[in-house]
Design a protein around this motif. Structure first.
Motif, PDB file in Angstrom:
ATOM      1  N   GLU A   1       0.833  -1.195   0.000  1.00 24.65           N
ATOM      2  CA  GLU A   1       0.000   0.000   0.000  1.00 24.65           C
ATOM      3  C   GLU A   1       0.876   1.256   0.000  1.00 24.65           C
ATOM      4  O   GLU A   1       1.822   1.373   0.779  1.00 24.65           O
ATOM      5  CB  GLU A   1      -0.901  -0.006   1.238  1.00 24.65           C
ATOM      6  N   GLY A   2       0.580   2.191  -0.910  1.00 14.98           N
ATOM      7  CA  GLY A   2       1.350   3.429  -0.984  1.00 14.98           C
ATOM      8  C   GLY A   2       2.648   3.306  -1.752  1.00 14.98           C
ATOM      9  O   GLY A   2       3.475   4.220  -1.730  1.00 14.98           O
ATOM     10  N   GLU A   3       2.850   2.191  -2.464  1.00 16.20           N
ATOM     11  CA  GLU A   3       4.097   1.955  -3.198  1.00 16.20           C
ATOM     12  C   GLU A   3       3.834   1.668  -4.673  1.00 16.20           C
ATOM     13  O   GLU A   3       2.726   1.270  -5.058  1.00 16.20           O
ATOM     14  CB  GLU A   3       4.873   0.779  -2.593  1.00 16.20           C
ATOM     15  N   VAL A   4       4.878   1.862  -5.479  1.00 19.47           N
ATOM     16  CA  VAL A   4       4.853   1.458  -6.882  1.00 19.47           C
ATOM     17  C   VAL A   4       6.144   0.704  -7.190  1.00 19.47           C
ATOM     18  O   VAL A   4       7.155   0.900  -6.520  1.00 19.47           O
ATOM     19  CB  VAL A   4       4.737   2.672  -7.841  1.00 19.47           C
ATOM     20  N   ARG A   5       6.063  -0.169  -8.185  1.00 16.79           N
ATOM     21  CA  ARG A   5       7.283  -0.831  -8.676  1.00 16.79           C
ATOM     22  C   ARG A   5       7.647  -0.197 -10.011  1.00 16.79           C
ATOM     23  O   ARG A   5       6.794  -0.013 -10.877  1.00 16.79           O
ATOM     24  CB  ARG A   5       7.067  -2.340  -8.849  1.00 16.79           C
ATOM     25  N   VAL A   6       8.915   0.163 -10.164  1.00 21.41           N
ATOM     26  CA  VAL A   6       9.369   0.896 -11.339  1.00 21.41           C
ATOM     27  C   VAL A   6      10.534   0.156 -11.999  1.00 21.41           C
ATOM     28  O   VAL A   6      11.499  -0.228 -11.328  1.00 21.41           O
ATOM     29  CB  VAL A   6       9.811   2.330 -10.970  1.00 21.41           C
TER      30      VAL A   6
ATOM     31  N   THR B   1      -4.201   5.364  -5.961  1.00 21.58           N
ATOM     32  CA  THR B   1      -4.766   6.134  -7.074  1.00 21.58           C
ATOM     33  C   THR B   1      -3.770   7.201  -7.500  1.00 21.58           C
ATOM     34  O   THR B   1      -2.882   7.572  -6.732  1.00 21.58           O
ATOM     35  CB  THR B   1      -6.086   6.807  -6.670  1.00 21.58           C
ATOM     36  N   GLY B   2      -3.922   7.689  -8.711  1.00 23.57           N
ATOM     37  CA  GLY B   2      -3.038   8.748  -9.200  1.00 23.57           C
ATOM     38  C   GLY B   2      -1.826   8.239  -9.947  1.00 23.57           C
ATOM     39  O   GLY B   2      -1.153   9.000 -10.639  1.00 23.57           O
ATOM     40  N   ARG B   3      -1.502   6.978  -9.800  1.00 23.65           N
ATOM     41  CA  ARG B   3      -0.413   6.354 -10.542  1.00 23.65           C
ATOM     42  C   ARG B   3      -0.914   5.056 -11.128  1.00 23.65           C
ATOM     43  O   ARG B   3      -1.719   4.356 -10.501  1.00 23.65           O
ATOM     44  CB  ARG B   3       0.789   6.070  -9.623  1.00 23.65           C
ATOM     45  N   GLN B   4      -0.457   4.718 -12.348  1.00 24.50           N
ATOM     46  CA  GLN B   4      -0.897   3.482 -12.968  1.00 24.50           C
ATOM     47  C   GLN B   4       0.227   2.866 -13.781  1.00 24.50           C
ATOM     48  O   GLN B   4       1.215   3.525 -14.119  1.00 24.50           O
ATOM     49  CB  GLN B   4      -2.113   3.732 -13.860  1.00 24.50           C
ATOM     50  N   VAL B   5       0.062   1.581 -14.081  1.00 22.58           N
ATOM     51  CA  VAL B   5       1.070   0.853 -14.859  1.00 22.58           C
ATOM     52  C   VAL B   5       1.256   1.545 -16.210  1.00 22.58           C
ATOM     53  O   VAL B   5       0.284   1.918 -16.874  1.00 22.58           O
ATOM     54  CB  VAL B   5       0.628  -0.611 -15.057  1.00 22.58           C
TER      55      VAL B   5
ATOM     56  N   GLY C   1      14.587  10.972  -1.123  1.00 24.55           N
ATOM     57  CA  GLY C   1      13.413  10.438  -0.457  1.00 24.55           C
ATOM     58  C   GLY C   1      13.414   8.926  -0.387  1.00 24.55           C
ATOM     59  O   GLY C   1      12.630   8.322   0.340  1.00 24.55           O
ATOM     60  N   ALA C   2      14.289   8.287  -1.142  1.00 22.73           N
ATOM     61  CA  ALA C   2      14.444   6.830  -1.118  1.00 22.73           C
ATOM     62  C   ALA C   2      15.829   6.517  -1.691  1.00 22.73           C
ATOM     63  O   ALA C   2      16.370   7.283  -2.473  1.00 22.73           O
ATOM     64  CB  ALA C   2      13.361   6.151  -1.937  1.00 22.73           C
ATOM     65  N   MET C   3      16.389   5.412  -1.262  1.00 21.90           N
ATOM     66  CA  MET C   3      17.678   4.992  -1.797  1.00 21.90           C
ATOM     67  C   MET C   3      17.517   3.632  -2.454  1.00 21.90           C
ATOM     68  O   MET C   3      16.658   2.853  -2.077  1.00 21.90           O
ATOM     69  CB  MET C   3      18.732   4.921  -0.685  1.00 21.90           C
ATOM     70  N   GLY C   4      18.356   3.375  -3.462  1.00 26.41           N
ATOM     71  CA  GLY C   4      18.319   2.062  -4.080  1.00 26.41           C
ATOM     72  C   GLY C   4      18.086   2.066  -5.571  1.00 26.41           C
ATOM     73  O   GLY C   4      17.566   1.095  -6.124  1.00 26.41           O
TER      74      GLY C   4
ATOM     75  N   ALA D   1       5.092   5.895  -3.473  1.00 30.03           N
ATOM     76  CA  ALA D   1       4.384   6.563  -4.565  1.00 30.03           C
ATOM     77  C   ALA D   1       4.425   8.080  -4.434  1.00 30.03           C
ATOM     78  O   ALA D   1       4.396   8.795  -5.442  1.00 30.03           O
ATOM     79  CB  ALA D   1       2.944   6.075  -4.624  1.00 30.03           C
ATOM     80  N   ASP D   2       4.496   8.585  -3.196  1.00 27.32           N
ATOM     81  CA  ASP D   2       4.490  10.036  -3.017  1.00 27.32           C
ATOM     82  C   ASP D   2       5.846  10.678  -3.261  1.00 27.32           C
ATOM     83  O   ASP D   2       5.986  11.893  -3.153  1.00 27.32           O
ATOM     84  CB  ASP D   2       3.974  10.409  -1.625  1.00 27.32           C
ATOM     85  N   LYS D   3       6.850   9.862  -3.603  1.00 26.96           N
ATOM     86  CA  LYS D   3       8.178  10.401  -3.885  1.00 26.96           C
ATOM     87  C   LYS D   3       8.510  10.425  -5.372  1.00 26.96           C
ATOM     88  O   LYS D   3       9.566  10.917  -5.773  1.00 26.96           O
ATOM     89  CB  LYS D   3       9.257   9.591  -3.141  1.00 26.96           C
ATOM     90  N   VAL D   4       7.634   9.868  -6.204  1.00 26.76           N
ATOM     91  CA  VAL D   4       7.882   9.896  -7.651  1.00 26.76           C
ATOM     92  C   VAL D   4       7.102  11.044  -8.274  1.00 26.76           C
ATOM     93  O   VAL D   4       6.053  11.445  -7.767  1.00 26.76           O
ATOM     94  CB  VAL D   4       7.510   8.559  -8.334  1.00 26.76           C
TER      95      VAL D   4
END
Length: 378
Positions: A82-87, A131-135, A144-147, A157-160
């Motif tokens: 929840e609250g994440e996306v895979r990129v 919501t707000g982001r989709q494949v 805001g994130a490392m890696g 999701a709120d960092k992209v």
């Protein structure tokens, strides 16, 4: 009578023992069944988890040190929560902050770790209820994130931020962190205005190049320092009115000459130890010393009395404090992308390396063999 009494006493004893033995066997059987159920559930959960995870390639650091500690390894990436996306990363920005983390100058949450704080890629999965982001969305992140030194990763999701179709992934990956750094340095940390004179160290570097272009567009007189004639030519193209090759000239004397002894309103210094003391001398009264990096090492401690001579301001800002909220992040990134589309900022992706050769890229960056932006390609 005695015999009959003994008989009546024996029966209950045998009956009690029988019940105890049967109950014990039943309880033991139930415990065994429950253990089997738990084991099967754990196995099913593990099987489900492993089936949803997959292996990708990336860079991992097991100990602090030189470029050689950057190891090309298999990395597991799972499903977004929840609250994440895979990129799936298309291009990865190389920044000097990656070097600071690798050396241990800046602390990472844990060791081993996957380096990198900037990338651009395509969303391949979204967490439940998001919501707000989709494949299929093209997004970028910076801080805001490392890696990011990996083929595919999970991100908050709120960092992209969304990337405009007009901007290529290699440009976005090389631009976002550096561009947002230039934005907050010029527009908020010290607000550059027409008529100001600014000094930019490492003027041909990734951030320096953008600072020179943007400050010029804001109407400032731009003085830049570089290490070679080739970089001097680039700095000129990027809007530097005066370029100082610091290996051939004393930059303090040249700034004094250029400003007729008045000094500059602000110094943007990412070099650190080698330039810090001279930068303070270059400032006019009530000038701003903005130290945002230390590629030559940490500056020596400064007594407050050194600032009082000209009532100077000294700050060591971080981008992450200027993009702490979602609104700040979107506004900062939006202004950067808008300036690229308007032709105010020209992004120089002068060097690309395969992600597997990140160690070579780090070595070249540290030895000042690069100019402009450096991008790693998965």
């Amino acid at each position: 009578m005695s015999s009959l009494g003994t008989s009546f006493q024996l029966v209950p004893q045998v009956y009690t023992v029988s019940i105890f033995i049967k109950t014990t066997r039943v309880n033991s059987s139930l415990r065994t069944q429950k253990s089997l159920v738990r084991a099967l559930a754990t196995q099913a959960s593990s099987s489900s988890s492993s089936s949803s995870a997959k292996m990708v390639k990336g860079i991992r650091v097991h100990e602090h040190g030189g470029p050689e500690v950057l190891k090309w390894e298999d990395v597991e990436v799972g499903e977004p929560k929840e609250g994440e996306v895979r990129v799936k990363n298309k291009a990865i920005g190389l920044n000097f902050i990656d070097v600071y983390f690798r050396k241990g100058v800046y602390k990472t949450p844990s060791i081993p770790y996957i380096p990198g704080v900037e990338a651009c890629g395509v969303v391949t999965a979204v967490g439940p209820g998001l919501t707000g982001r989709q494949v299929g969305d093209v997004v970028a992140f910076a801080g805001g994130a490392m890696g990011s030194y990996v083929e595919e990763q999970i991100l908050p999701a709120d960092k992209v931020v969304p990337v405009p179709p007009s901007i290529e992934p290699t440009v976005a990956a090389s631009l976002l962190l550096k561009g947002m750094t230039a934005q907050f340095l010029l527009r908020r940390c010290f607000k550059v205005e027409p008529g100001h004179t600014v000094l930019v160290h490492a003027a041909a570097g990734g951030v320096g190049s953008l600072l020179c272009q943007w400050a010029n567009a804001l109407g400032a007189t731009v003085i830049g320092t570089v290490s070679t004639k080739e970089k001097a030519a680039q700095a000129k193209e990027d809007g530097c009115h005066h370029v100082i090759i610091y290996k051939e000239e004393d930059f303090v004397a040249r700034v004094t000459e250029i400003t007729s002894g008045n000094g500059v309103e602000v110094v943007y210094d990412s070099v650190g130890k080698d330039t810090f003391e001279g930068s303070l001398i270059c400032l006019k009264s009530r000038g701003y010393m903005v130290s945002f990096g230390q590629s030559s090492g940490a500056p020596d401690p400064v007594p407050l009395s050194a600032l009082s001579v000209k009532s100077l301001f000294l700050t060591r800002p971080s981008l992450f404090h200027y993009t702490a909220t979602r609104d700040e992040l979107l506004e900062t990134a939006g202004e950067v992308f808008a300036n690229v589309n308007a032709g105010i900022l020209r992004v120089r992706v002068n060097h690309t390396y395969p992600l597997s050769e990140a160690a070579l890229a780090h070595s070249d960056l540290e030895n000042r063999k690069t100019s402009g932006s450096v991008v790693l390609i998965p």
